[in-house]
Write an enzyme that holds these catalytic residues in place. Structure first.
Site, PDB file in Angstrom:
ATOM      1  CG  LEU A  69      -1.896  -1.019   1.216  1.00  0.00           C
ATOM      2  CD1 LEU A  69      -3.278  -0.671   2.416  1.00  0.00           C
ATOM      3  CD2 LEU A  69      -2.603  -1.578   0.091  1.00  0.00           C
ATOM      4  N   GLY A  90       0.938   2.438  -6.359  1.00  0.00           N
ATOM      5  CA  GLY A  90       0.437   1.535  -5.705  1.00  0.00           C
ATOM      6  C   GLY A  90       0.329   1.851  -4.479  1.00  0.00           C
ATOM      7  CG  ASN A  91       1.440   5.849  -1.594  1.00  0.00           C
ATOM      8  OD1 ASN A  91       1.147   5.553  -0.889  1.00  0.00           O
ATOM      9  ND2 ASN A  91       2.091   6.849  -1.725  1.00  0.00           N
ATOM     10  CB  CYS A  92      -4.035   2.981  -1.528  1.00  0.00           C
ATOM     11  SG  CYS A  92      -3.222   1.444  -1.769  1.00  0.00           S
ATOM     12  CB  VAL A  93      -1.289   4.892   3.112  1.00  0.00           C
ATOM     13  CG1 VAL A  93      -1.502   5.287   4.649  1.00  0.00           C
ATOM     14  CG2 VAL A  93      -1.526   3.209   3.114  1.00  0.00           C
TER      15      VAL A  93
END
Lengths: 428, 347, 145
Positions: free
Chosen positions: A209, A240-243
């Protein structure tokens, strides 16, 4: 290399029998797209929805935002390593459906955030209140591992973006942009009177994440390297960064990197934009030292006078930003840093987790801890249960009237560190 | 319709008395008192000082919860819109009291402003919570300070958005405020870099803090041969506080001989520190300055010896400039006398 | 969570302390070990989660094998005066600065306690902590099980 972006303007989205664009209206065949996405059996369900600027609609939590693109001419296909083969991209012609975005949403982990309000006080804080959005509501299967769920959702967004553009190949471009990236031998000797400038592009790479891919390779596993700015326009860099919604770089902003745009604007007139160095932000201290030394060595090899350095994320990547800055300045390369701030709710805390006196030119996307009250919206697309998580205090709180009091950290791209928006801060 | 303002001043400017009256509890007077007269004239018809709170500096610093409540209650009672405090010039405790008064009022939603000398410890402590106008270091600057305070206060009261500290004439608060600029960040960044490349002046959007980093010394190789000194900011002093080290905003430090002293006993030593409950330190001053333990270690041969002088001050609202200067002076004295290591205690 | 890692055949040996307390206590314990000369392998503020958003925090520290005092038989929590693991060496200034900066961040925020987190989220939080620690653990010689 030369890349022509053929931009087709999209001003409205609709569902219909055939996917295509005409007179600014993009029609989407839901069933066809659904069938395409459900080929991935890790998905239990997928639904679609539309959100236009001005709608009383809230979308949350948003995993990624992607701009629909596909190759018209030239080697490879967009999103190499995922949609396209791993062949080099960045030359020829690429179709862009401009004015819209694909937003993926769905429950990946709790807690999860990423709010887009299409109207109201929260709208100015996200660029996606200005785009026509096709929202892909994803439900990964319950029994799959978390990293497979993340991959599934990531792929679904890229597939959707590619599918939409591919169905519009025959459309006439409303306008075309051309970007040259000559071989270094030419580039270094061009415009002898102008300062040579490089862009040091930091990519988030901490783990699940928190990852970025370059031609399908996990940025965590790479050494810093050179990339053509035109490759980024073909989706060589995928998020792919979801934070941390405010400062994660969605695939959309990688495709539309405003720093690359600003450097090209002045190229040949005030600067010689020589190249782009991509580097990562691994958590281990040894990797931080290695990557910063290596990235700046590449900049030195390019013989640049100055560099723009952009960060992604906050906290430990501030250490990477400082290392890159110090090493560049020590090598005689003048820097400007682009970052964001976590100065506390009252704005009085130290904005960055690290600091250096060499960092005397800094532009920020503002204080992510500023709070905002988001009124209830008529429609919420995504995982409604997240509202309870918000009420639980992870990203803010819910007031009795249904409005959300959150830090702007929870709003998508609110403090983007590529300098995508006009938001910034000043000291009183 | 003029804004209704409460003015906060100390016992001295309230005409009650000097240092000997620093312990008086807060009281309210209708209308103006002391510098409030000048301030009211300058505020003209924009704002009216409806009442003045007079409070002893020591009382305020030592009874913050009570004084804070008193201030907010008074603001409510007089239906006030705002609080203005001081100016405190370089009086440390008055600066802290003024800053505190504004903080308490601001926390309750009132507009506030004060004025003091930039090195007053009240600035560091409270600048995040209130606007502070820079003044000279003594009340001789009253004539200059009041017009600036009045003008800025009127501006804030009218709801006008203030610009930077430089532009508006207040001490930079170190508070970050978000704004929408004309250009996107990327454009601003490249424009800034171009100026930097050309050697033209540019203004960074964020000033990186510069830390006064001190590299730790390597560890003492053989403690059993080392002379160790004790230094404290916990305020332990001989009984009676012979050098009158202040309970807060100390202006001095002291050095005291402990040759032959194996234990700090109640009645022979005390604490002068006004920032913590003095009971336990007065019962046994070793709790803050562990002379007894160091003497034990000396006897056991674990350390070479305890240095014959301990240095002390009160680290409560101490001006950073002073702390730095004293640290350097004490450090030099210890080094000149072959002390290998120092144990610093605080509270 | 229980470690899914096992010591590799020719890697330094490892110990794992579980802290009684919250993430702030983990950072304090790490600071104490840093004072004794242990070095940070990674930045303490890994992950884009703030102290009130993620209840778990793990810190990996290392020092030279001969000073580590680690062996499978020895329980390092007993007999500290004899154990080389507790011998004080000069602290690494970089580790010291990083851990103090991390402590500042945690002290300025509300720290989330695992007890305050619903079970379904706790599982996710624990998994994410593990995933973000993967690289440091790998580089230090631990192999994923």
């Amino acid at each position: 290399m030369n890349l022509e972006l053929h931009k087709v303007a999209v001003r409205q989205l609709a569902f219909g029998a055939k996917t295509g664009v005409s007179n600014g209206v993009l029609t989407v065949n839901k069933e066809e797209l659904k069938a395409l996405l459900l080929k991935d059996d890790r998905l239990a369900a997928v639904e679609f929805d539309l959100a236009h600027p001005g709608d009383s609609t809230r979308i949350m939590p948003v995993k990624d935002a992607i701009e629909p693109r596909c190759k018209l001419e030239g080697q490879g296909e967009v999103f190499p390593g995922f949609i396209g083969p791993v062949e080099s991209v960045g030359s020829g012609k690429t179709l862009v459906l401009e004015g819209m975005a694909v937003l993926t949403t769905g429950r990946l982990v709790a807690p999860q955030e990423g709010i887009v309000d299409m109207t109201g006080p929260g709208a100015p804080y996200t660029p996606f209140s200005q785009t026509c959005n096709l929202v892909v509501v994803l439900t990964p299967r319950e029994d799959i591992k978390l990293h497979h769920a993340e991959e599934t959702c990531r792929m679904a967004g890229l597939k959707t973006a590619h599918y939409l553009a591919s169905q519009c190949k025959a459309a006439k471009a409303d306008h075309t942009e051309s970007y040259d990236f000559p071989p270094l031998t030419q580039a270094m000797q061009a415009y002898p009177g102008l300062p040579k400038v490089a862009y040091v592009y930091m990519l988030q790479s901490q783990g699940l994440l928190h990852d970025t891919w370059v031609y399908g390779v996990d940025a965590k596993r790479t050494l810093p390297t050179l990339i053509s700015p035109t490759e980024t326009m073909d989706g060589a860099i995928i998020s792919g960064n979801c934070v941390s919604a405010c400062d994660k770089n969605n695939t959309y902003v990688h495709l539309n990197n405003p720093i690359i745009k600003a450097l090209y604007k002045r190229h040949g007139k005030e600067i010689n934009f020589v190249g782009v160095v991509i580097t990562n932000e691994n958590v281990t201290l040894a990797d931080k030292q290695r990557s910063s030394s290596y990235a700046i060595k590449l900049a030195e090899m390019l013989g640049v006078d100055a560099a723009v350095i952009s960060e992604e994320g906050f906290g430990n990547p501030d250490a990477d930003l400082v290392l890159n800055c110090v090493k560049a300045e020590k090598a005689g390369i003048k820097t400007v840093l682009v970052t964001d701030e976590y100065a506390g709710a009252n704005g009085a805390s130290q904005s960055l987790a690290d600091s250096c006196q060499e960092g005397n030119a800094v532009v920020t996307g503002g204080n992510a801890n500023e709070t905002i009250v988001l009124p209830p919206m008529a429609k919420v697309i995504g995982d409604i249960g997240q509202a309870d998580v918000i009420a639980g205090g992870f990203f803010g709180s819910k007031r009795p009237d249904g409005s959300l009091e959150v830090e702007i950290q929870a709003i998508l791209a609110a403090t983007n560190e590529l300098g995508f928006s006009k938001i910034g801060a000043y000291t009183i | 319709m003029a804004y209704r303002v409460i003015h906060y001043i100390n016992q001295f400017f309230g005409g009650i008395g000097g240092e000997e009256k620093a312990d008086i509890a807060p009281e309210v007077r209708d209308g103006v008192a002391g510098p409030g007269m000048g301030l009211a004239k300058l505020l003209g018809d924009k704002a009216e000082i409806v009442a003045t709170i007079i409070c002893g500096d020591n009382y305020c610093v030592g009874n913050q919860e009570e004084v804070g409540k008193f201030i907010v209650d008074t603001l409510k009672k007089y239906n006030a819109d705002a609080l203005i405090a001081g100016p405190a010039f370089n009086a440390g405790r008055y600066g802290m009291a003024s800053g505190f008064a504004c903080s308490a009022a601001a926390a309750a939603g009132y507009t506030t402003l004060t004025g003091m000398y930039p090195e007053n410890p009240g600035v560091e402590l409270y600048k995040a919570n209130t606007y502070i106008v820079p003044t000279t270091d003594s009340a001789a600057g009253m004539g200059k300070a009041l017009p600036v305070m009045a003008a800025l206060f009127a501006k804030i009261l009218s709801g006008e958005k203030l610009g930077t500290a430089e532009a508006e004439g207040y001490i930079e608060r170190g508070v970050r405020i978000n704004t929408f600029y004309e250009e996107v960040g990327a454009e601003r960044a490249v424009a800034m870099l171009l100026k930097k490349i050309k050697g033209e002046p540019f203004t960074t959007e964020y000033k990186m803090p510069v830390f006064d980093r001190v590299t730790p010394r390597p560890g003492v190789k053989d403690l059993s041969k080392a002379t160790i000194a004790l230094v404290t900011s916990g305020g332990i002093v001989p009984m009676g506080n012979p050098d009158h080290i202040a309970a807060s905003s100390a202006r001095n430090y002291g050095g005291y001989e402990i040759d032959g002293v194996t234990d700090l006993v109640s009645g022979k030593y005390q604490t002068a520190h006004g920032g913590y409950d003095q009971t336990y330190a007065n019962q046994d001053p070793d709790r803050v300055l562990p002379v007894d333990v160091l003497r034990d270690l000396e006897k056991e041969g674990k350390i070479g010896k305890l240095y014959h002088t301990f240095y002390t001050t009160v680290g409560n609202g101490t001006a950073v400039g002073n702390a730095k200067k004293w640290g350097e002076e004490i450090g030099k004295q210890l080094k000149d006398n072959n002390v290998q290591a120092v144990i610093l205690t605080s509270t | 969570m229980q470690a899914n890692f096992t010591a590799g055949a020719d890697t330094p040996k490892q110990i794992c302390f579980f802290c009684d307390g919250d993430a702030l206590q983990v950072l304090v314990a790490a600071r104490d070990l840093i004072h004794m000369g242990w070095k940070l392998v990674h930045h303490p503020l890994y992950g884009n989660y703030r102290p009130h958003q993620q209840p778990y925090r793990s810190i990996l520290l290392q020092r030279e094998a001969e000073n580590s005092g680690l062996s499978h038989e020895q329980n390092p929590t007993q007999d500290q005066s004899l154990n080389p693991a507790y011998q004080c060496l000069a602290p690494d200034p970089a580790s010291l600065q990083l851990i103090e900066a991390a402590l500042d961040v945690y002290r300025a925020d509300r720290v989330l306690n695992p007890q305050q987190v619903p079970d379904v989220m706790l599982r996710d939080c624990s998994q994410l902590d593990y995933e973000l620690m993967r690289l440091p653990l790998e580089q230090a010689g631990w192999e994923a099980a």
